[in-house]
Design a protein around this motif. Structure first.
Motif, mmCIF file in Angstrom:
data_model
loop_
_atom_site.group_PDB
_atom_site.id
_atom_site.type_symbol
_atom_site.label_atom_id
_atom_site.label_comp_id
_atom_site.label_asym_id
_atom_site.label_seq_id
_atom_site.Cartn_x
_atom_site.Cartn_y
_atom_site.Cartn_z
ATOM 1 N N LEU A 63 24.302 0.899 -39.637
ATOM 2 C CA LEU A 63 25.018 -0.032 -38.989
ATOM 3 C C LEU A 63 25.228 -1.251 -39.409
ATOM 4 O O LEU A 63 24.345 -1.770 -40.006
ATOM 5 C CB LEU A 63 24.774 0.105 -37.441
ATOM 6 N N SER A 64 26.159 -2.259 -39.307
ATOM 7 C CA SER A 64 26.143 -3.637 -39.777
ATOM 8 C C SER A 64 27.027 -4.242 -38.947
ATOM 9 O O SER A 64 28.229 -3.842 -38.288
ATOM 10 C CB SER A 64 26.709 -3.730 -41.360
ATOM 11 N N THR A 65 27.041 -5.698 -39.081
ATOM 12 C CA THR A 65 27.917 -6.707 -38.177
ATOM 13 C C THR A 65 28.914 -7.022 -39.276
ATOM 14 O O THR A 65 28.788 -6.813 -40.581
ATOM 15 C CB THR A 65 26.995 -7.888 -37.917
ATOM 16 N N SER A 66 29.944 -7.853 -38.769
ATOM 17 C CA SER A 66 30.834 -8.100 -39.740
ATOM 18 C C SER A 66 30.718 -8.931 -40.847
ATOM 19 O O SER A 66 31.386 -9.266 -41.837
ATOM 20 C CB SER A 66 32.106 -8.763 -38.703
ATOM 21 N N ASP A 67 29.431 -10.096 -40.509
ATOM 22 C CA ASP A 67 29.089 -10.761 -41.550
ATOM 23 C C ASP A 67 27.969 -9.920 -42.378
ATOM 24 O O ASP A 67 27.283 -11.053 -43.280
ATOM 25 C CB ASP A 67 28.743 -12.157 -41.052
ATOM 26 N N GLY A 68 27.825 -8.870 -42.451
ATOM 27 C CA GLY A 68 26.989 -8.286 -43.485
ATOM 28 C C GLY A 68 25.516 -7.642 -43.064
ATOM 29 O O GLY A 68 24.878 -7.307 -43.826
ATOM 30 N N ASN A 69 25.151 -8.173 -41.799
ATOM 31 C CA ASN A 69 23.806 -7.983 -41.366
ATOM 32 C C ASN A 69 23.777 -6.478 -41.146
ATOM 33 O O ASN A 69 24.576 -5.668 -40.545
ATOM 34 C CB ASN A 69 23.436 -8.571 -40.081
ATOM 35 N N VAL A 70 22.660 -5.765 -41.772
ATOM 36 C CA VAL A 70 22.372 -4.332 -41.876
ATOM 37 C C VAL A 70 21.402 -3.959 -40.971
ATOM 38 O O VAL A 70 20.488 -4.361 -40.972
ATOM 39 C CB VAL A 70 22.329 -3.865 -43.252
ATOM 40 N N ILE A 71 21.683 -3.076 -40.167
ATOM 41 C CA ILE A 71 20.493 -2.332 -39.478
ATOM 42 C C ILE A 71 20.426 -0.767 -39.839
ATOM 43 O O ILE A 71 21.347 -0.012 -39.865
ATOM 44 C CB ILE A 71 20.907 -2.450 -38.055
ATOM 45 N N HIS A 72 19.227 -0.596 -40.005
ATOM 46 C CA HIS A 72 19.068 1.071 -40.359
ATOM 47 C C HIS A 72 18.439 1.727 -39.184
ATOM 48 O O HIS A 72 17.611 1.112 -38.638
ATOM 49 C CB HIS A 72 17.999 1.178 -41.389
ATOM 50 N N VAL A 73 18.774 2.804 -38.704
ATOM 51 C CA VAL A 73 18.589 3.437 -37.596
ATOM 52 C C VAL A 73 17.906 4.975 -38.116
ATOM 53 O O VAL A 73 18.815 5.460 -38.748
ATOM 54 C CB VAL A 73 19.675 3.683 -36.488
ATOM 55 N N TYR A 74 16.850 5.262 -37.589
ATOM 56 C CA TYR A 74 16.141 6.335 -37.981
ATOM 57 C C TYR A 74 15.831 7.252 -36.684
ATOM 58 O O TYR A 74 15.405 6.770 -35.884
ATOM 59 C CB TYR A 74 14.781 6.317 -38.709
ATOM 60 N N GLY A 123 19.533 -0.904 -21.829
ATOM 61 C CA GLY A 123 18.530 -1.325 -22.543
ATOM 62 C C GLY A 123 18.688 -1.138 -23.833
ATOM 63 O O GLY A 123 17.645 -1.206 -24.677
ATOM 64 N N GLU A 124 19.900 -1.318 -24.543
ATOM 65 C CA GLU A 124 20.098 -0.981 -25.705
ATOM 66 C C GLU A 124 19.568 -2.448 -26.538
ATOM 67 O O GLU A 124 19.271 -3.214 -26.160
ATOM 68 C CB GLU A 124 21.557 -1.265 -26.171
ATOM 69 N N THR A 125 19.503 -2.146 -27.779
ATOM 70 C CA THR A 125 18.979 -3.256 -28.755
ATOM 71 C C THR A 125 20.185 -3.734 -29.208
ATOM 72 O O THR A 125 21.028 -3.010 -29.951
ATOM 73 C CB THR A 125 17.753 -2.849 -29.706
ATOM 74 N N LEU A 126 20.555 -5.116 -29.005
ATOM 75 C CA LEU A 126 21.678 -5.817 -29.513
ATOM 76 C C LEU A 126 21.494 -6.516 -30.746
ATOM 77 O O LEU A 126 20.510 -7.165 -30.736
ATOM 78 C CB LEU A 126 22.174 -6.767 -28.288
ATOM 79 N N PHE A 127 22.688 -6.593 -31.623
ATOM 80 C CA PHE A 127 22.542 -7.245 -32.765
ATOM 81 C C PHE A 127 23.809 -8.001 -32.580
ATOM 82 O O PHE A 127 25.048 -7.682 -32.353
ATOM 83 C CB PHE A 127 22.516 -6.456 -33.947
ATOM 84 N N ALA A 128 23.633 -9.465 -33.459
ATOM 85 C CA ALA A 128 24.774 -10.307 -33.460
ATOM 86 C C ALA A 128 24.955 -10.898 -34.823
ATOM 87 O O ALA A 128 24.258 -10.608 -35.643
ATOM 88 C CB ALA A 128 24.373 -11.437 -32.704
ATOM 89 N N THR A 129 26.232 -11.228 -34.898
ATOM 90 C CA THR A 129 26.496 -12.100 -36.211
ATOM 91 C C THR A 129 25.723 -13.400 -36.218
ATOM 92 O O THR A 129 24.934 -13.618 -35.311
ATOM 93 C CB THR A 129 27.879 -12.533 -36.380
ATOM 94 N N GLU A 139 27.596 -13.635 -31.997
ATOM 95 C CA GLU A 139 28.462 -12.944 -31.427
ATOM 96 C C GLU A 139 28.296 -11.435 -31.346
ATOM 97 O O GLU A 139 27.534 -10.898 -32.596
ATOM 98 C CB GLU A 139 29.912 -13.129 -32.171
ATOM 99 N N CYS A 140 27.756 -10.782 -30.103
ATOM 100 C CA CYS A 140 27.093 -9.507 -30.218
ATOM 101 C C CYS A 140 28.199 -8.519 -30.878
ATOM 102 O O CYS A 140 29.349 -8.465 -30.360
ATOM 103 C CB CYS A 140 26.852 -9.342 -28.850
ATOM 104 N N GLU A 141 27.916 -7.753 -31.679
ATOM 105 C CA GLU A 141 28.827 -6.929 -32.222
ATOM 106 C C GLU A 141 28.237 -5.211 -32.342
ATOM 107 O O GLU A 141 28.982 -4.464 -32.640
ATOM 108 C CB GLU A 141 29.135 -7.151 -33.910
ATOM 109 N N VAL A 142 26.909 -5.186 -32.396
ATOM 110 C CA VAL A 142 26.112 -3.840 -32.554
ATOM 111 C C VAL A 142 25.246 -3.760 -31.284
ATOM 112 O O VAL A 142 24.398 -4.335 -31.158
ATOM 113 C CB VAL A 142 25.472 -3.769 -34.002
ATOM 114 N N ALA A 143 25.267 -2.423 -30.705
ATOM 115 C CA ALA A 143 24.596 -2.178 -29.696
ATOM 116 C C ALA A 143 23.849 -0.716 -30.137
ATOM 117 O O ALA A 143 24.700 0.211 -30.176
ATOM 118 C CB ALA A 143 25.210 -2.040 -28.190
ATOM 119 N N VAL A 144 22.617 -0.684 -30.391
ATOM 120 C CA VAL A 144 21.805 0.390 -30.696
ATOM 121 C C VAL A 144 21.422 0.937 -29.458
ATOM 122 O O VAL A 144 20.337 0.543 -28.897
ATOM 123 C CB VAL A 144 21.098 -0.015 -31.755
ATOM 124 N N GLN A 145 21.637 2.221 -29.041
ATOM 125 C CA GLN A 145 21.351 2.996 -28.084
ATOM 126 C C GLN A 145 19.736 2.929 -28.070
ATOM 127 O O GLN A 145 19.297 3.584 -28.980
ATOM 128 C CB GLN A 145 21.917 4.006 -27.845
#
Length: 190
Positions: A6-17, A132-138, A142-148
């Motif tokens: 997953l990624s935010t619009s400014d390129g921050n990358v989150i790997h989910v396993y 209780g998601e883990t939230l990621f922002a730019t 600005e919150c853009e990714v919610a990982v369940q």
């Protein structure tokens, strides 16, 4: 083991396993977390008290060994893919949040290059309606990714990515446990 990116619009990358641990190992980790020694902590951002509190158990090397997170084959594959073979554990801790203290502001865990966060959702059961998601922002928070929050899920990301735990609904009557480990490659190229 399943992997998605997953990624935010400014390129921050989150790997989910997913499916990193067996159910038996997940139960062992959960029991270990329940009996860890927690202290209340206040989140400080930019030198200011945010009035956001949570419960944290800082793990030493013996705790990490007893927790047996690093003995897992899948964890070692994840670490090798994201950090390399020669790795140092910079820090590790367990966070315990409840509906009363679950809404946190966005923060970063480190401002250093060459570090990686592994964040492990270790409750063996979680109802999606509890949130209780883990939230990621730019980088502008600005919150853009919610990982369940899914039992046994491991997230891998740069500790400079702004993130927060999302609120847990009031009637959940549950403690949300996450194990966090900061790793650094000992073979960095400048």
């Amino acid at each position: 083991m399943k992997h998605k990116i997953l990624s935010t619009s400014d390129g921050n990358v989150i790997h989910v396993y997913d499916n990193v641990f067996s159910y038996d190992k997940l139960i062992n980790h959960y029991e270990f977390a329940k009996f860890s020694s927690y202290k209340p902590y206040l989140l400080i951002e930019d030198g200011k008290n945010t009035s956001q509190s949570y419960f944290k158990s800082i793990y030493n090397q013996n705790d990490v060994e007893e927790f047996s997170f690093l003995e897992n084959k899948n964890v070692n594959i994840i670490i090798k893919n994201h950090v390399g073979d020669d790795v140092s554990v910079i820090g590790s801790w367990m966070l315990a949040t409840t509906p009363a203290n679950s809404a946190h502001i966005f923060h970063v865990d480190s401002c250093l290059n060459h570090e990686v966060i592994l964040l492990y959702h270790l409750n063996p059961f979680w109802d999606n309606n509890w949130h209780g998601e883990t939230l990621f922002a730019t980088n502008d928070n600005e919150c853009e990714v919610a990982v369940q929050y899914i039992p046994g899920r491991v997230l891998v990301y740069d500790p400079r990515i702004p993130h927060a735990s999302g609120p847990i609904v009031c009637d959940a009557n549950v403690i949300r446990y996450v194990f966090v480990m900061i790793l650094r490659s000992n073979c960095t190229n400048s």
